[in-house]
Write an enzyme that holds these catalytic residues in place. Structure first.
Site, PDB file in Angstrom:
ATOM      1  N   CYS A  13       0.832  -1.146  -0.028  1.00 46.54           N
ATOM      2  CA  CYS A  13       0.128  -0.169   0.045  1.00 46.54           C
ATOM      3  C   CYS A  13       0.986   1.176   0.017  1.00 46.54           C
ATOM      4  CB  CYS A  13      -0.930  -0.009   1.251  1.00 46.54           C
ATOM      5  SG  CYS A  13      -0.158   0.150   2.794  1.00 46.54           S
ATOM      6  N   ASP A 500      21.709 -34.713  20.789  1.00 54.08           N
ATOM      7  CA  ASP A 500      20.431 -35.177  20.974  1.00 54.08           C
ATOM      8  C   ASP A 500      20.310 -36.722  21.383  1.00 54.08           C
ATOM      9  OD1 ASP A 500      17.433 -35.149  21.081  1.00 54.08           O
ATOM     10  OD2 ASP A 500      17.496 -36.078  19.301  1.00 54.08           O
ATOM     11  N   ASP A 698      18.647 -34.036  14.747  1.00 55.02           N
ATOM     12  CA  ASP A 698      18.176 -34.928  13.360  1.00 55.02           C
ATOM     13  C   ASP A 698      17.873 -33.984  12.420  1.00 55.02           C
ATOM     14  OD1 ASP A 698      15.858 -33.429  14.184  1.00 55.02           O
ATOM     15  OD2 ASP A 698      14.794 -35.412  14.869  1.00 55.02           O
ATOM     16  N   ASP A 702      15.120 -30.696  15.942  1.00 49.23           N
ATOM     17  CA  ASP A 702      16.183 -29.918  16.902  1.00 49.23           C
ATOM     18  C   ASP A 702      16.682 -28.739  16.183  1.00 49.23           C
ATOM     19  OD1 ASP A 702      16.164 -31.971  18.906  1.00 49.23           O
ATOM     20  OD2 ASP A 702      17.361 -33.252  17.399  1.00 49.23           O
TER      21      ASP A 702
END
Length: 810
Positions: A13, A500, A698, A702
């Site tokens: 706009c 992990d 992974d 993660d």
């Protein structure tokens, strides 16, 4: 004053255009900004200190990011760090360019620019006008031209060197032979005369410079006229000065002072020949440096056997389409990515994942282009072709990393920017000193030429990029994909690696890992009944019990009236017997005495396993222990990192007892458990207080932790590489990849430091020798011929040293 245009898709706009204009106008150096809502574009007039990069950053801060694009240019004629620096500065100074990275080893430039501000073809023209012919590399076929270009470079340089050597041989014989064997001088003087000997040298040296040596003058002299001298300029000046002086002796001796009639044709010819030899050897070595990419490209077969309308036809892989059925013969290489529809067997995926053990494939299994089928015939449906295949993405990732610059390169760039002008100044000073000391025009000229030749910055320019080239290629062979080249440097500085647990150190799926019997009932019978009750459940633990029964060839018993209680377990009627499967609370609430099972359940829990108690007709029968087993090489990965002096921690969302039990089995002493993704980020932030941290996960679940770490390493599956989740992707599921990545990065950085030390030490030591600093003390000077040989060998040494990385982290 400069102007550029940005595409800003976020303008919707009139208020948006106003904010965009005000954000740009507030930047120092901007004289005007005009936004066009219809075109979704803004044109900016600016001068220093504003630049395309600062303007793009201003738009980003204002919430209206500019559309960006990236292209790769293939560049000819770059031969040293000064060349690559000059190309980089020419691109950076171009309106619309946000960043430019030039790689001397691959002869490419990666340019990030504002979309709409400039076209890739215009960028190529900018580089060409700077004196280095360039063209836009095609994204789909970039790897092939690079390999072909290296082969062409080796062939052309080899031809030039051989021609130069043949033409130089008689010059060298006539100039140096009489010094080595004085009677030869008298014989030649009688036959040819002194003037005849010099004229023959003049003729052959002219041929050397006009034909094989022309490249140095064609590239070096224009750069000199642009007041931007580089390595070719030094060679052209050195060889040209020796040639012109000697030519004056032959053609216009009256213009020279008495006693200045020595000729140095052999210096000019030998300089060109030796530098061509060095370039040829360097090109051959660089071709070996990129061999990993060439091998990856070579994994793609040319054709595939496609099943169409019941008939098998041989088609080029370019004509394959998603959905095609492809027949795969035993021992054949898989053409493209797909899913097995018929047959079962093993596939060797070592060339992509680094894992030597073949992977079993059954209907529904994914197969990857470039891997090798085993002894079984398979049929698979194509799922990806062309640049969408895993192999193509891996090649693109490796090439992108090879084109990146490491932070350590910044110092080299600063030095090489002023190096060639400084060398020319030193050469001039050397000439003036020797001439003013009364050593004669000849001696002063020889010393000045030696300084110019010895100080070519080739080795400096190659020190970093050629190590990255070999290191990232070696990483690809090991199943390590560095998405960014700078990850190599940061990974070498890592002090802590956080893993992990689920799916990274463990298999990521529960399995039956223990069974305790409190009643005299066969294990198989217990498992068959339990599988019958669980066959109607969708719980992950139920799948583990069913998988264990299937592995033993036990068909699940028929079950009815299955009722599941969340957080407790389930009950069912199996072959007329009432069965209850669940935790201690479930059995106690059913009024069952769990005393015979308590000790076993507690022991399993201490080991980090989930105990599932089984009761038949109200009698406690057994405890099934379910756990997510560690991956076969997880403990080895932890031990390898420990030997490398890296601390290892585990960060997991599992319960503390479970995580600690897994960690103990793997040799990890520090565990953070029971955390959500945000908690993993906090844990990594806390670890950073000790030093640089890498996180291994992974690559999908993660993602926040991978982004928060100094270096994120994502474990993929070989067919689902998480390329957006981390700086380093481990294409296999083996956590040892993390240890290999650390080892490789340290080897690369060590190699770079060796190369830089050699390059800088070489110039620091030999420039004073070439200037004649040792001559007053009875030491040696340095002839232009020896300077050319030493300079060439320095570049060959750097490239050869980098090639040792092909055996790193093995």
């Amino acid at each position: 004053m400069a102007s550029t245009k940005f595409i800003v898709e976020g303008m919707h706009c009139g208020a948006c255009t106003g904010r965009v204009e005000r954000a740009l106008a507030a930047e120092p150096g901007v004289t005007g900004a005009s936004a066009n809502l219809v075109a979704r574009a803004v044109r900016v007039e600016f001068a220093a200190p504003a630049s395309a990069a600062t303007l793009a950053a201003a738009l980003e801060r204002a919430g209206y990011p500019a559309a960006e694009a990236e292209t790769r240019l293939t560049i000819e004629g770059m031969s040293c760090a000064s060349c690559s620096g000059r190309v980089e500065r020419a691109l950076a100074a171009t309106s619309g360019v946000l960043s430019a990275a030039v790689n001397l080893a691959t002869h490419t430039a990666t340019v990030r620019y504002a979309q709409g501000a400039i076209a890739p073809s215009e960028l190529a023209q900018v580089v060409t006008e700077a004196g280095y012919p360039a063209r836009v590399a095609s994204a789909g076929t970039a790897p092939e031209p690079m390999a072909q270009r290296q082969a062409n470079e080796v062939r052309v340089l080899g031809t030039h060197f051989l021609l130069a050597a043949l033409l130089t041989a008689p010059v060298f014989f006539l100039a140096m032979g009489p010094h080595l064997y004085p009677p030869l001088h008298h014989a030649l003087a009688r036959i040819l005369g002194e003037g005849g000997m010099q004229e023959i040298q003049f003729l052959f040296t002219t041929l050397v410079l006009v034909f094989p040596g022309r490249m140095f003058f064609r590239l070096g002299l224009p750069a000199l006229l642009r007041l931007a001298p580089e390595m070719n300029s030094l060679v052209a000046l050195g060889a040209g000065a020796a040639y012109l002086y000697s030519a004056m002796v032959v053609l216009t001796p009256a213009l020279l002072p008495p006693g200045s009639f020595d000729v140095y044709f052999e210096a000019a010819a030998v300089i060109v020949t030796l530098i061509l030899l060095g370039r040829w050897l360097e090109a051959r070595a660089k071709g070996q440096a990129g061999a990993a990419i060439s091998r990856l490209i070579g994994l793609r077969p040319a054709t595939a056997r496609v099943l169409r309308d019941g008939t098998v036809i041989e088609l080029p892989i370019e004509e394959l389409a998603s959905g095609d059925l492809v027949e795969l013969a035993p021992g054949a290489r898989i053409a493209v990515d797909g899913v097995v529809t018929e047959g079962s067997g093993f596939v060797d995926e070592s060339m992509l994942t680094g894992e030597p053990v073949p992977v079993e494939k059954v209907p529904g299994s994914a197969v990857t282009g470039g891997t090798v089928n085993g002894t079984s015939a398979l049929l698979f449906r194509v799922t990806a072709t062309g640049t969408d295949t895993v192999l193509a993405r891996i090649i693109a990732l490796v090439e992108e990393a090879q084109g990146q610059k490491l932070p350590v390169q910044a110092l080299v760039d600063k030095v090489t920017r002023v190096f060639v002008p400084a060398v020319m100044a030193l050469s001039t000073v050397t000439f003036l000193i020797w001439f003013s000391l009364g050593q004669g025009l000849s001696a002063a000229l020889v010393a000045a030429i030696s300084v110019m030749i010895i100080a070519c910055p080739c080795a400096m320019g190659l020190a970093t990029p050629v190590s990255i080239l070999v290191g990232t290629g070696r990483g690809a062979e090991l199943g390590l994909l560095f998405r960014r080249g700078d990850a190599l440097q940061r990974l070498a500085e890592i002090q802590t690696v956080a893993f992990d647990k689920t799916g990274t150190l463990t298999e990521g799926r529960p399995a039956l890992t223990g069974l305790f019997r409190a009643a005299q009932m066969p294990e198989n019978e217990i498992l068959r009944l339990a599988a019958g009750a669980e066959s109607r459940s969708e719980h992950p633990l139920a799948h583990a019990i069913l998988a264990a029964a299937k592995a033993r060839g036990l068909p699940p018993a028929r079950a009815r009236k299955v009722t599941a209680t969340p957080g407790r377990g389930l009950s069912a009627e199996v072959e007329g017997r009432q069965i209850l499967l669940g935790n201690l609370a479930a059995l106690r609430e059913a009024g069952i005495d769990t005393t015979p099972l308590n000790d076993a359940a507690g022991a399993f829990a201490q080991e980090g396993k989930t105990p599932v108690l089984l009761a038949l007709d109200g009698t406690p029968v057994a405890v099934l222990a379910l756990s997510d087993p560690p991956k076969p090489h997880a403990a080895e990965a932890v031990a390898a990192l420990g030997r490398a002096g890296v601390a290892v921690t585990m960060i997991s969302g599992d319960a503390q007892a479970t995580a600690e039990a897994v960690a103990r089995g793997l040799g990890i002493t520090e565990v953070t458990a029971g955390v959500l993704p945000a908690g993993k980020v906090e844990a990594i932030t806390a670890l950073k207080a000790r030093g640089a941290v890498a996180f291994v996960g992974d690559g999908i679940n993660d993602a926040p932790a991978l982004a928060a770490a100094d270096v994120g390493l994502a474990l993929g599956s070989g067919t689902d590489v998480a390329i957006e989740a981390a700086e380093v992707v481990i294409t296999g599921a083996d956590p040892r990849g993390a240890a290999r990545a650390v080892t490789l990065s340290r080897a690369v950085m060590r190699n770079i430091r060796q190369n830089l030390f050699w390059a800088f030490a070489y110039n620091t030591a030999l420039i004073p020798v070439a200037m004649g600093a040792l001559v007053p003390f009875g030491g040696p000077g340095l002839s232009p011929m020896l300077a050319a040989g030493a300079m060439s060998l320095s570049s060959v040494f750097v490239v050869t040293n980098a090639l040792r990385l092909r055996r790193a982290a093995g």
